[in-house]
Structure formats: C-alpha cells, structure tokens
Design an enzyme around this catalytic site. Sequence first.
Site, PDB file in Angstrom:
ATOM      1  N   ASP A 212     -29.555  19.368  -3.344  1.00  0.00           N
ATOM      2  CA  ASP A 212     -29.273  18.054  -3.083  1.00  0.00           C
ATOM      3  C   ASP A 212     -31.071  17.433  -3.352  1.00  0.00           C
ATOM      4  O   ASP A 212     -30.529  17.075  -4.173  1.00  0.00           O
ATOM      5  CB  ASP A 212     -29.256  16.394  -1.577  1.00  0.00           C
ATOM      6  CG  ASP A 212     -29.766  17.522  -0.430  1.00  0.00           C
ATOM      7  OD1 ASP A 212     -30.727  17.630  -0.511  1.00  0.00           O
ATOM      8  OD2 ASP A 212     -29.461  18.258   0.504  1.00  0.00           O
TER       9      ASP A 212
ATOM     10  N   ASP B 258     -23.266  32.822  -4.862  1.00  0.00           N
ATOM     11  CA  ASP B 258     -23.130  32.881  -2.949  1.00  0.00           C
ATOM     12  C   ASP B 258     -24.452  34.439  -1.787  1.00  0.00           C
ATOM     13  O   ASP B 258     -24.862  34.371  -2.440  1.00  0.00           O
ATOM     14  CB  ASP B 258     -22.063  33.753  -2.634  1.00  0.00           C
ATOM     15  CG  ASP B 258     -21.775  34.462  -1.090  1.00  0.00           C
ATOM     16  OD1 ASP B 258     -22.370  35.579  -0.463  1.00  0.00           O
ATOM     17  OD2 ASP B 258     -21.178  33.196  -0.489  1.00  0.00           O
ATOM     18  N   ALA B 259     -24.565  33.107  -0.976  1.00  0.00           N
ATOM     19  CA  ALA B 259     -26.071  33.900  -0.318  1.00  0.00           C
ATOM     20  C   ALA B 259     -26.341  34.615   0.284  1.00  0.00           C
ATOM     21  O   ALA B 259     -27.084  35.895  -0.073  1.00  0.00           O
ATOM     22  CB  ALA B 259     -26.382  32.616   0.338  1.00  0.00           C
TER      23      ALA B 259
ATOM     24  N   ASP C 151     -30.663  25.678   4.720  1.00  0.00           N
ATOM     25  CA  ASP C 151     -30.067  24.369   4.444  1.00  0.00           C
ATOM     26  C   ASP C 151     -28.163  24.376   4.020  1.00  0.00           C
ATOM     27  O   ASP C 151     -28.208  23.553   3.000  1.00  0.00           O
ATOM     28  CB  ASP C 151     -30.448  23.575   3.824  1.00  0.00           C
ATOM     29  CG  ASP C 151     -30.193  21.832   3.867  1.00  0.00           C
ATOM     30  OD1 ASP C 151     -29.672  21.155   4.883  1.00  0.00           O
ATOM     31  OD2 ASP C 151     -30.493  21.220   2.420  1.00  0.00           O
TER      32      ASP C 151
ATOM     33  N   TYR D 230     -26.630  11.709  11.868  1.00  0.00           N
ATOM     34  CA  TYR D 230     -26.183  12.405  13.080  1.00  0.00           C
ATOM     35  C   TYR D 230     -25.138  12.625  13.807  1.00  0.00           C
ATOM     36  O   TYR D 230     -25.809  12.098  14.101  1.00  0.00           O
ATOM     37  CB  TYR D 230     -27.283  13.446  12.642  1.00  0.00           C
ATOM     38  CG  TYR D 230     -27.632  13.993  11.376  1.00  0.00           C
ATOM     39  CD1 TYR D 230     -26.413  13.905   9.603  1.00  0.00           C
ATOM     40  CD2 TYR D 230     -28.828  15.108  10.883  1.00  0.00           C
ATOM     41  CE1 TYR D 230     -27.451  14.725   8.498  1.00  0.00           C
ATOM     42  CE2 TYR D 230     -28.791  15.739   9.863  1.00  0.00           C
ATOM     43  CZ  TYR D 230     -28.508  15.087   8.573  1.00  0.00           C
ATOM     44  OH  TYR D 230     -28.585  15.435   7.048  1.00  0.00           O
TER      45      TYR D 230
ATOM     46  N   TYR E  70     -34.542  14.525   8.019  1.00  0.00           N
ATOM     47  CA  TYR E  70     -34.632  16.548   7.765  1.00  0.00           C
ATOM     48  C   TYR E  70     -35.050  16.923   7.537  1.00  0.00           C
ATOM     49  O   TYR E  70     -35.624  18.063   7.249  1.00  0.00           O
ATOM     50  CB  TYR E  70     -32.339  16.072   7.709  1.00  0.00           C
ATOM     51  CG  TYR E  70     -32.502  17.120   7.433  1.00  0.00           C
ATOM     52  CD1 TYR E  70     -31.850  17.890   8.986  1.00  0.00           C
ATOM     53  CD2 TYR E  70     -31.562  17.815   6.563  1.00  0.00           C
ATOM     54  CE1 TYR E  70     -31.072  19.612   8.428  1.00  0.00           C
ATOM     55  CE2 TYR E  70     -31.214  18.891   6.169  1.00  0.00           C
ATOM     56  CZ  TYR E  70     -31.046  20.188   7.786  1.00  0.00           C
ATOM     57  OH  TYR E  70     -30.562  20.608   6.899  1.00  0.00           O
ATOM     58  N   GLN E  71     -35.005  16.322   6.155  1.00  0.00           N
ATOM     59  CA  GLN E  71     -35.706  16.842   5.121  1.00  0.00           C
ATOM     60  C   GLN E  71     -37.623  17.751   5.474  1.00  0.00           C
ATOM     61  O   GLN E  71     -37.678  18.528   4.846  1.00  0.00           O
ATOM     62  CB  GLN E  71     -35.251  16.528   3.314  1.00  0.00           C
ATOM     63  CG  GLN E  71     -34.661  15.928   3.069  1.00  0.00           C
ATOM     64  CD  GLN E  71     -33.500  16.637   3.158  1.00  0.00           C
ATOM     65  OE1 GLN E  71     -33.395  17.656   2.766  1.00  0.00           O
ATOM     66  NE2 GLN E  71     -32.353  15.762   2.796  1.00  0.00           N
TER      67      GLN E  71
ATOM     68  N   GLN F 226     -15.112  22.872  -2.618  1.00  0.00           N
ATOM     69  CA  GLN F 226     -14.629  21.474  -1.655  1.00  0.00           C
ATOM     70  C   GLN F 226     -14.933  20.322  -1.643  1.00  0.00           C
ATOM     71  O   GLN F 226     -15.028  19.751  -3.104  1.00  0.00           O
ATOM     72  CB  GLN F 226     -16.474  21.453  -0.960  1.00  0.00           C
ATOM     73  CG  GLN F 226     -17.777  20.808  -1.141  1.00  0.00           C
ATOM     74  CD  GLN F 226     -19.071  21.726  -1.020  1.00  0.00           C
ATOM     75  OE1 GLN F 226     -18.737  21.923   0.221  1.00  0.00           O
ATOM     76  NE2 GLN F 226     -19.608  22.262  -1.039  1.00  0.00           N
TER      77      GLN F 226
ATOM     78  N   GLU G 176     -27.808  27.862  -3.804  1.00  0.00           N
ATOM     79  CA  GLU G 176     -26.805  26.965  -3.731  1.00  0.00           C
ATOM     80  C   GLU G 176     -25.339  27.148  -4.193  1.00  0.00           C
ATOM     81  O   GLU G 176     -25.071  27.799  -5.001  1.00  0.00           O
ATOM     82  CB  GLU G 176     -27.124  25.626  -3.926  1.00  0.00           C
ATOM     83  CG  GLU G 176     -26.109  24.279  -4.713  1.00  0.00           C
ATOM     84  CD  GLU G 176     -25.559  24.660  -3.027  1.00  0.00           C
ATOM     85  OE1 GLU G 176     -24.344  24.322  -2.743  1.00  0.00           O
ATOM     86  OE2 GLU G 176     -26.328  23.648  -2.157  1.00  0.00           O
TER      87      GLU G 176
END
Length: 410
Positions: A125, A176-177, A195, A364, A100-101, A70, A145
């Site tokens: 992050d 990859d998850a 997340d 958001y 959010y966190q 990305q 991640e």
Amino acid sequence: MPPCCLKARAAFSPDVEFDANCDLYGWFSEHQSSSDKLGKTMYFSSPMWPGEAHSLEVQRILFKEKSEYQEVLVFESLTYGKVLVLDGILQLTERDEFAYQEMIAHLPLCSIKSPKNVLVVGGGDGGVLREVARHNSVEVIDICEIDKMVIDVSKKFFPDLAVGFEDPRVHLHVGDAFEFIQHVPKGKYDAIIVDSSDPVEVAEAEDSMKEAEDYLESAMESAMEEFRRFEEEMEAESNKELQGLLSIGESARGLGKSMEKAANFASKYIEAALNSATARNFRHIGTIFTVLSNTWENMKGPAKELVEKPFFEMLARALRPGGVLCNMAESMWLHTHAIQDMISTCRQVFKGSIHYAWASVPTYPSGVIGFLLCSTEGPFVDFKNPVNPIEKLEGTIEHKREPRFYNSQV
C-alpha cells in the site's frame, strides 16, 4: 494466520441474501426506513477472532477483483473512509492507518544511528515507505511485494499512502520475498521491516488442510449415517445376509470412529456438504485421510520450520551486525500463543535485543496490533530509548505531514 483465526474465518458463513445482493462478505442488517418500508444496510465484518466482530457500514464498493494471489476489495465506509481488504481480512482504513504505519517504521529506524539501507517486505500500500522516507539518512529503500494489484489499487484509491512509491530512493521488486532475500548479500541492510501476512507456502498448506478436513468430516458423517440405516434395516428384516452386512458395518464404523478421533482438530462449525453413497465415501476416505495427515504434518512440523525459522535466519543474515528487524506480531489479547512462538524462534536466531511493542488501531482485532523488534549480534540496541529520536531529525517532521501517532515517548 493463527489457527484460531483460521477456524473463525472458516466457520463464518455470510448471509446468502447479502452475498447475492452486494457480493461482499459480511453481515446483512435490516432496519426500518423513514418511509416505513423495509430498508437494507450493508456492513462489512471481518471475524478474525472467535466470538467477536467489528463491523463497518458500507456506503459503496469501489473495487473488487481477484489477483493471482488473493481477492482485493476496496469500499467506502461511513465512518473510517476508504477501506482496503485482502481475502476478507481488513488491512487498513484511511482514518487509522497512520498509527500502524508510523509504529512499524519508526520503532526500528529510531533505535539505530543514521540508518542507510532499508528493506520493506510486503507493504504494497506504500504507507511504510512513506514513513521510512522521513529519515534523511536513508539512501536506499528496497521493497519486495508479491502482489502488483495491491500496489496499483493503493495508487488509485489511497494516494496518501502510495505517495511513498514516489520517493527516488525507493526500488520496487515485485515477487516472492523468500526468493528475493535468498539473493541479498550478507549484511546489506541496517533495518528490515516485515509488513506482510504469512508466506504463500503457509497459506496454501492451510487451504489444503482445510479442504481435506472438510471432506473427511463430511464423508465420515455421511458414511456413519449409511451404517445406521443398515442397522435399522437389519433389525427390521432379521436375516443372515443383513447380519453379515451389520458385522461389516460395525467393523467399518469402528474404523470411522478411530479416524474421527485422529482428525478431532477438524472444524466442528462446518455443516456436512456432501451426501455421497457409502461406497464412494469409503473409497475416498483412505486417500483423503492420508492427504489430511500429510498436509497437517507438513504445516505443523517441517513446513513450520521451513517457513518461520529459516525465514528469520535469512533476515538476520541480510542485516549488518547490530541491524534491526521489525515484524508485525498480531494482537497480545488474542494471539498470545502465536506471539510466544514467534519470540521463541527469534531468540534462537537473533543474538541481540528482542522486544514486543504494540499500538492501538481501532479496526484491527481487539483494537491492538503488535510488533516484534529484534537486533542482530553487534552494537547494543536499546529499543526502549531511541538514539535517533524522530523529533531531532532534520526535516522529518515536515516530510509530507507531521507524524500523528509515533513520538520518542511512545
């Protein structure tokens, strides 16, 4: 990403001059400076929802590169501090990230007693890690991640979030998850926090479908224009040879209209980009339409099952009885259809409690972001009444900094 958001993003065309001058997707705004000369101000806008946009004034671009997955962008805004953007979609700002966190981490962790093993999917992050680390009962924090660049950029530009990586309980897995979770022992985790955006397979399918849609629509438009010219030529010349051409043209036009109906989901906001000749258009239309149809079926049918339900099934398998999941779940004002689909899928997979929660995050979409809370079959989990209140956990309030949004009353 919900289809309405994809359509809005595809329809968004940044100002050419803005894009050329600052190489940043967004709006370009002009105003008169104090010297009465024409001044230029940059704004970043993420039009993820039709008909609306929230813009942030850009002071300077700090980082912009493409990773393997990305485009990663960081800029300094006038009012929200530093901003992280992935593929044109705003992820967080220094000013409001904590809401959010804190919610995505403490909603699940405060709903069960003494969580020990926690998995974070995405969250490169580091903000979710920072919040999970407040819980002293936690012994292991795994994070998966896929994009290492996000981690590196956060450590450089967002140290208040990336501090989460410094906790010795954190074990980082870059990859990859799906593949990671497939190899997780059954019942390993007390809590899983997702997340992340849609899995890579979905994003690739959406991109392929959009390219096919664009090509098909522009090809058909160009072909139809050719046939309209044939009709005019026939009327002007009125000879048998052109009469035959018209007959062929009308037959092909009927086919084109049928195909156009079948492809009515194609974006109506994209202008035709191709000016190919009729022969070239119709030589490729059959192939493109087949690719389009197959891609659409793969994404909306089998791929949807392969990505959504199986993924939740893997998550449920990785949780202990009475374990909890918290999954980012869009805006209730804009993405009701997507939320309903997600809840419906989770009701089939998770046999414990299922609840939807939300938090106010100004940057958001619609200023609101949601969370889907699920528990597996086993000890009852009451998400509305925390059994592990954050205010009573030893050292939690003093860890790094006091929570600024979440509390047991929320």
